[in-house]
Design a protein around this motif. Structure first.
Motif, PDB file in Angstrom:
ATOM      1  N   MET A   1     -14.193  -7.274 -14.903  1.00 38.42           N
ATOM      2  CA  MET A   1     -13.942  -7.067 -13.470  1.00 38.42           C
ATOM      3  C   MET A   1     -12.868  -8.045 -13.005  1.00 38.42           C
ATOM      4  O   MET A   1     -12.803  -9.186 -13.457  1.00 38.42           O
ATOM      5  N   LEU A   2     -12.040  -7.560 -12.071  1.00 40.27           N
ATOM      6  CA  LEU A   2     -11.013  -8.424 -11.502  1.00 40.27           C
ATOM      7  C   LEU A   2     -11.659  -9.536 -10.674  1.00 40.27           C
ATOM      8  O   LEU A   2     -12.628  -9.308  -9.946  1.00 40.27           O
ATOM      9  N   LEU A   3     -11.103 -10.740 -10.770  1.00 43.37           N
ATOM     10  CA  LEU A   3     -11.638 -11.865 -10.013  1.00 43.37           C
ATOM     11  C   LEU A   3     -11.555 -11.598  -8.512  1.00 43.37           C
ATOM     12  O   LEU A   3     -12.484 -11.941  -7.757  1.00 43.37           O
ATOM     13  N   LYS A   4     -10.465 -10.972  -8.064  1.00 40.65           N
ATOM     14  CA  LYS A   4     -10.327 -10.705  -6.631  1.00 40.65           C
ATOM     15  C   LYS A   4     -11.380  -9.703  -6.149  1.00 40.65           C
ATOM     16  O   LYS A   4     -11.784  -9.726  -4.983  1.00 40.65           O
ATOM     17  N   GLU A   5     -11.855  -8.829  -7.041  1.00 38.71           N
ATOM     18  CA  GLU A   5     -12.918  -7.899  -6.671  1.00 38.71           C
ATOM     19  C   GLU A   5     -14.239  -8.649  -6.470  1.00 38.71           C
ATOM     20  O   GLU A   5     -15.017  -8.312  -5.564  1.00 38.71           O
ATOM     21  N   ILE A   6     -14.476  -9.655  -7.286  1.00 35.77           N
ATOM     22  CA  ILE A   6     -15.691 -10.462  -7.118  1.00 35.77           C
ATOM     23  C   ILE A   6     -15.621 -11.229  -5.802  1.00 35.77           C
ATOM     24  O   ILE A   6     -16.615 -11.344  -5.084  1.00 35.77           O
ATOM     25  N   LYS A   7     -14.433 -11.716  -5.470  1.00 35.50           N
ATOM     26  CA  LYS A   7     -14.272 -12.397  -4.179  1.00 35.50           C
ATOM     27  C   LYS A   7     -14.603 -11.437  -3.036  1.00 35.50           C
ATOM     28  O   LYS A   7     -15.289 -11.812  -2.063  1.00 35.50           O
ATOM     29  N   ASP A   8     -14.134 -10.212  -3.128  1.00 42.70           N
ATOM     30  CA  ASP A   8     -14.424  -9.217  -2.089  1.00 42.70           C
ATOM     31  C   ASP A   8     -15.936  -8.956  -1.998  1.00 42.70           C
ATOM     32  O   ASP A   8     -16.478  -8.792  -0.904  1.00 42.70           O
ATOM     33  N   ILE A   9     -16.613  -8.923  -3.144  1.00 41.85           N
ATOM     34  CA  ILE A   9     -18.065  -8.712  -3.159  1.00 41.85           C
ATOM     35  C   ILE A   9     -18.771  -9.876  -2.474  1.00 41.85           C
ATOM     36  O   ILE A   9     -19.734  -9.676  -1.720  1.00 41.85           O
ATOM     37  N   TYR A  10     -18.315 -11.095  -2.708  1.00 41.91           N
ATOM     38  CA  TYR A  10     -18.888 -12.264  -2.020  1.00 41.91           C
ATOM     39  C   TYR A  10     -18.816 -12.083  -0.508  1.00 41.91           C
ATOM     40  O   TYR A  10     -19.797 -12.315   0.213  1.00 41.91           O
ATOM     41  N   HIS A  11     -17.655 -11.671  -0.024  1.00 34.22           N
ATOM     42  CA  HIS A  11     -17.494 -11.502   1.424  1.00 34.22           C
ATOM     43  C   HIS A  11     -18.364 -10.356   1.950  1.00 34.22           C
ATOM     44  O   HIS A  11     -18.954 -10.461   3.029  1.00 34.22           O
ATOM     45  N   LYS A  12     -18.457  -9.274   1.193  1.00 35.97           N
ATOM     46  CA  LYS A  12     -19.268  -8.134   1.625  1.00 35.97           C
ATOM     47  C   LYS A  12     -20.746  -8.500   1.669  1.00 35.97           C
ATOM     48  O   LYS A  12     -21.458  -8.176   2.638  1.00 35.97           O
ATOM     49  N   GLU A  13     -21.237  -9.187   0.640  1.00 38.06           N
ATOM     50  CA  GLU A  13     -22.655  -9.501   0.531  1.00 38.06           C
ATOM     51  C   GLU A  13     -23.090 -10.655   1.447  1.00 38.06           C
ATOM     52  O   GLU A  13     -24.237 -10.703   1.899  1.00 38.06           O
ATOM     53  N   LEU A  14     -22.180 -11.563   1.724  1.00 38.63           N
ATOM     54  CA  LEU A  14     -22.546 -12.768   2.473  1.00 38.63           C
ATOM     55  C   LEU A  14     -22.022 -12.776   3.907  1.00 38.63           C
ATOM     56  O   LEU A  14     -22.330 -13.683   4.682  1.00 38.63           O
ATOM     57  N   GLY A  15     -21.262 -11.758   4.255  1.00 41.74           N
ATOM     58  CA  GLY A  15     -20.606 -11.746   5.562  1.00 41.74           C
ATOM     59  C   GLY A  15     -21.539 -11.813   6.755  1.00 41.74           C
ATOM     60  O   GLY A  15     -21.170 -12.335   7.804  1.00 41.74           O
ATOM     61  N   GLY A  16     -22.764 -11.300   6.620  1.00 46.06           N
ATOM     62  CA  GLY A  16     -23.693 -11.348   7.754  1.00 46.06           C
ATOM     63  C   GLY A  16     -24.453 -12.649   7.859  1.00 46.06           C
ATOM     64  O   GLY A  16     -25.233 -12.847   8.800  1.00 46.06           O
TER      65      GLY A  16
END
Length: 305
Positions: A1-16
């Motif tokens: 998986m691309l590292l930038k995709e994992i960063k996006d997942i962090y923001h999606k999962e933790l954004g709230g």
């Protein structure tokens, strides 16, 4: 998986749960800790790809962050001033406000060496203690050892003692002292019930001071994970530990010794009044970087003849 995709997942999962800046900080701390990658890596290698093995710890951390567990406990490390410290649920996570308290002590110990004339220096209490190679410091409620270790690192010719009621905390502090190359005498003692045959020139403490009534305003990552015995005091006795340390200091501070405390921001004047009532002198209340009453210094009262 691309590292930038994992960063996006962090923001999606933790954004709230967390602010964007906090999530960025979490992510970059993780890739530095687990992968030894600098935070600017995505700017220069946007297509960097991780293996499944490399991804695994990042997603494990993500799961714990969703529970609001502090990142320092997840990674097992925290930074304090220029120190790297081990931390776990036995100890509080060191905070910037406590760095300010340590810096106050360092400034007091160094200021007169830098600015006093030779004649003034000869009359200086702290300079005298430094010059006779006998400055003794006691850190009460040492936790991770952050205060004691920082003072031992930055002050020459000092003997540092650190006590805590928690053997788990002392185990962490001992490891931190060893890894940072300082010699500290650790004492397994309860300041509320202590007998000690030693005198000190400086006593410093960041004791429990959060009242039970203040729990509702505390973040979940602190309230649910950090050691409660290091945080909370009964509503009916919010200055419990300050009274105990004053009692101890009246017997064990040297003739011109000093006390330094981190305090409850809502009880600054009450804490200051306690020291006035016990005849301490040169009592000074200071605000922290956020404008809250957070630090207090006092000189030992005269013992008379």
């Amino acid at each position: 998986m691309l590292l930038k995709e994992i960063k996006d997942i962090y923001h999606k999962e933790l954004g709230g749960i967390y602010l964007k800046e906090e999530i960025d900080s979490f992510f970059y701390s993780c890739i530095e800790h687990y992968l030894n990658l600098e935070r600017f890596i995505l700017a220069i290698q946007p297509g960097i790809t991780l293996t499944k093995e490399e991804e695994q710890p990042l997603f494990e951390v993500l799961s714990e962050l969703k529970l609001e567990k502090p990142l320092q406990y997840i990674l097992g490390t925290a930074h304090f001033m220029d120190l790297e410290l081990q931390v776990d649920e036995n100890v509080l996570i060191p905070r910037p406000e406590t760095e300010e308290l340590v810096q106050w002590i360092l400034d007091d110990c160094q200021m007169e060496e830098q600015f006093k004339s030779d004649a003034e220096r000869s009359r200086s209490v702290i300079s005298t203690m430094l010059n006779d190679h006998s400055l003794r410091i006691l850190d009460i409620g040492t936790g991770s050892g952050c205060i004691a270790i920082a003072l031992a690192k930055h002050l020459p010719n000092v003997t540092v003692f650190a006590l805590d009621v928690s053997e788990g905390a002392l185990n962490v502090a001992r490891k931190n002292a060893a890894s940072n190359g300082v010699d500290i005498t650790f004492l397994h003692e309860d300041i509320l019930d202590i007998e000690l045959e030693l005198d000190f020139d400086i006593i410093v403490s960041n004791p429990p001071y959060v009242r039970e009534l203040e729990k509702e305003g505390i973040q979940k990552n602190v309230k649910d994970f950090e050691p409660k015995t290091a945080l909370f005091v009964p509503d009916e006795a919010p200055l419990l530990f300050y009274r105990a340390i004053i009692d101890f200091a009246e017997k064990h501070l040297s003739e011109k010794g000093k006390l330094y405390f981190e305090i409850n921001q809502y009880l600054g004047e009450e804490t200051k009044a306690l020291f006035h009532a016990r005849n301490f002198s040169e009592i000074e209340l200071r605000k922290d970087m956020f404008g809250n009453d957070r630090k207090l210094k006092a000189n030992v009262p005269s013992r008379g003849l």
